[in-house]
Design a protein around this motif. Structure first.
Motif, PDB file in Angstrom:
ATOM      1  N   SER A  11       0.842  -1.112  -0.095  1.00 37.15           N
ATOM      2  CA  SER A  11       0.026   0.162  -0.141  1.00 37.15           C
ATOM      3  C   SER A  11       0.977   1.292   0.006  1.00 37.15           C
ATOM      4  N   GLU A  12       2.017   1.341   0.839  1.00 39.12           N
ATOM      5  CA  GLU A  12       2.788   2.588   0.823  1.00 39.12           C
ATOM      6  C   GLU A  12       3.526   2.550  -0.442  1.00 39.12           C
ATOM      7  N   GLN A  36      -6.231   7.779  -3.548  1.00 43.86           N
ATOM      8  CA  GLN A  36      -5.653   6.697  -3.379  1.00 43.86           C
ATOM      9  C   GLN A  36      -4.752   6.907  -2.243  1.00 43.86           C
ATOM     10  N   LEU A  37      -3.978   8.027  -1.999  1.00 46.88           N
ATOM     11  CA  LEU A  37      -3.363   8.536  -0.851  1.00 46.88           C
ATOM     12  C   LEU A  37      -4.035   8.401   0.394  1.00 46.88           C
ATOM     13  N   ARG A  38      -5.297   8.698   0.473  1.00 47.09           N
ATOM     14  CA  ARG A  38      -6.036   8.835   1.900  1.00 47.09           C
ATOM     15  C   ARG A  38      -6.175   7.539   2.122  1.00 47.09           C
ATOM     16  N   GLU A  39      -6.417   6.516   1.174  1.00 44.15           N
ATOM     17  CA  GLU A  39      -6.841   5.252   1.628  1.00 44.15           C
ATOM     18  C   GLU A  39      -5.694   4.345   1.592  1.00 44.15           C
ATOM     19  N   GLN A  40      -4.458   4.552   1.178  1.00 38.87           N
ATOM     20  CA  GLN A  40      -3.474   3.811   1.092  1.00 38.87           C
ATOM     21  C   GLN A  40      -2.316   4.080   2.039  1.00 38.87           C
ATOM     22  N   ALA A  41      -2.085   5.492   2.205  1.00 40.39           N
ATOM     23  CA  ALA A  41      -0.981   5.837   3.061  1.00 40.39           C
ATOM     24  C   ALA A  41      -1.349   7.207   3.305  1.00 40.39           C
ATOM     25  N   PRO A  42      -2.097   7.539   4.285  1.00 42.47           N
ATOM     26  CA  PRO A  42      -2.548   8.858   4.491  1.00 42.47           C
ATOM     27  C   PRO A  42      -1.645   9.783   5.219  1.00 42.47           C
ATOM     28  N   VAL A  43      -0.673   9.005   6.022  1.00 42.74           N
ATOM     29  CA  VAL A  43       0.856   9.872   6.257  1.00 42.74           C
ATOM     30  C   VAL A  43       1.830   8.990   5.623  1.00 42.74           C
ATOM     31  N   ARG A  59      -5.290  13.246   4.398  1.00 40.65           N
ATOM     32  CA  ARG A  59      -6.738  13.588   5.307  1.00 40.65           C
ATOM     33  C   ARG A  59      -6.911  15.007   5.830  1.00 40.65           C
ATOM     34  N   HIS A  60      -8.102  15.228   5.833  1.00 40.75           N
ATOM     35  CA  HIS A  60      -8.690  16.587   6.312  1.00 40.75           C
ATOM     36  C   HIS A  60      -8.174  16.522   7.789  1.00 40.75           C
TER      37      HIS A  60
END
Length: 418
Positions: A11-12, A36-43, A59-60
């Motif tokens: 995911s990363e 995709q970023l929010r779901e797979q690696a939000p940080v 993420r918000h």
């Protein structure tokens, strides 16, 4: 700086690929990559070199918290020396990084106190009458330009000259003279882009030199005869020691160009969105009370600035991850505004929802100083334009600004006015 490790999980790795596409591809629609970023690696821990590395927030909740965290500061000169070693040799970055946008804590507050009165409620209330008259005049001229079904570029015809005329009024400079350098200001803003080719860097520096030349005589004139305009305020701040000469030019160029460049981007995008969603356009056109909420929704849906950068001045926890001191932190504003955890049906335009707490103007101490001005310009122009041309339609694919990673918008918006 603490070295970053490469993403380990699948995911990363997929999220890093999405981040690379954001940075290095010409994305007319970055929102699927944000999702995709929010779901797979939000940080996301990015191993990319220099400024492009660090941590990427999508993420918000994380973006909002980061913008308000005093431990995250703009890039200082020491950080820039390590992360972007050639910045002192370039006209644009040498001045831009001395502006209020990159100052922190007491220094930032001092400069903001100096300029805030020009963007306050009372000053803008005085400006609204001028803004309305200017919009009405330019819309009338637009009607003549678009007669007989001719294709008109709305950027050149109104979304550039309208905010340019407003910011020239605030600065007390001649808009006809400024129009010759308007596109230089739009080019100069690209010094904020995370990825710049050598050719773009040359154009940005040339634009900075052109605008410094344009303002040389007005600065001299204000030193002889100061007035009540924003340019006079900046000159007085320099003469009294609040700003040095490089800070004077850096803040002058930043406030002037950002004062119309962001509005060009937002107005163009907002018109495109409304023409693509005619039912939403009808609400803005027909309901006199809809403009304010509509503007916030359009800002949420596609803001003029999609990314902001900070440096961790000390270790800090973001989104449940420990971020070492000295790490760059990239805040994806465009992604935060489409986070389904923040707003229902984020990919749907609903001008009646109001869009509270969007991050189009950032948040915290570095909230955009011109946010009220940009909102007012849109509240005045958009309903007026839609009422005057209720059958206006797109006449081709808009030309999006490039690179368009940090700064989003259109450079050309062809329409038929009918």
């Amino acid at each position: 700086m603490t070295a970053l490790i490469s993403p380990a999980t699948s995911s990363e790795r997929a999220a890093l690929t999405a981040y690379r596409k954001l940075l290095f591809s010409r994305n007319r629609d970055p929102f699927p990559l944000y999702a995709q970023l929010r779901e797979q690696a939000p940080v996301l821990r990015s191993p990319l070199p220099n400024l492009l590395g660090g941590y990427v927030l999508s993420r918000h909740s994380d973006c909002s918290a980061a913008l308000r965290n005093r431990a995250l500061m703009p890039f200082s000169e020491d950080h820039l020396d390590r992360l972007m070693p050639n910045w002192r040799t370039r006209s644009a970055s040498r001045l831009g990084y001395r502006s209020v946008l990159f100052q922190h804590q007491e220094r930032h507050f001092e400069v903001r106190r100096t300029i805030n009165p020009h963007f306050g409620r009372s000053k803008l209330a005085e400006l609204r009458g001028f803004m309305t008259e200017l919009a009405q005049r330019q819309v009338s001229e637009l009607a003549e330009l678009g007669a007989s079904g001719r294709v008109v570029d709305l950027v050149d015809a109104i979304t550039l000259p309208f905010p340019l005329g407003v910011i020239c009024r605030l600065f007390g400079v001649d808009p006809r003279a400024a129009r010759r350098f308007a596109w230089s200001g739009r080019t100069l803003s690209c010094f904020l882009e995370a990825v710049q080719t050598p050719a773009l860097q040359r154009r940005v520096d040339e634009a900075a030199d052109e605008l410094v030349g344009f303002f040389t005589e007005p600065v001299r004139q204000r030193r002889r005869e100061p007035g009540a305009d924003l340019l006079s305020t900046l000159v007085r701040a320099a003469d009294s020691g609040v700003l040095d000469e490089r800070e004077l030019l850096g803040n002058l160029l930043l406030l002037f160009t950002a004062g119309y460049d962001s509005s060009i981007s937002f107005l163009g995008s907002a018109i495109r969105i409304l023409l693509e969603h005619p039912q939403q356009a009808a609400i803005v056109r027909d309901d006199p009370d809809a403009a304010s909420g509509a503007v916030d929704e359009l800002l949420r849906y596609d803001p003029p600035v999609h990314m902001g950068g900070r440096i961790a001045s000390q270790p800090v926890c973001l989104g449940g991850q420990e971020v070492p001191a000295g790490s760059p932190v990239w805040v994806l504003l465009g992604s935060a505004n489409r986070d389904p955890a923040y707003v229902a049906e984020p990919d749907t335009v609903d001008v009646t929802r109001g869009s509270p707490s969007h991050l189009a103007f950032a948040a915290g101490p570095h909230t955009c100083v011109g946010a009220r001005l940009a909102r007012m310009e849109a509240e005045v122009l958009l309903p007026l334009l839609l009422r005057r041309f209720p059958r206006m339609r797109l006449a081709g694919e808009p030309t999006h600004r490039y690179p368009g990673t940090v700064l989003r918008g259109v450079d050309r918006l062809p329409v038929v006015l009918e």
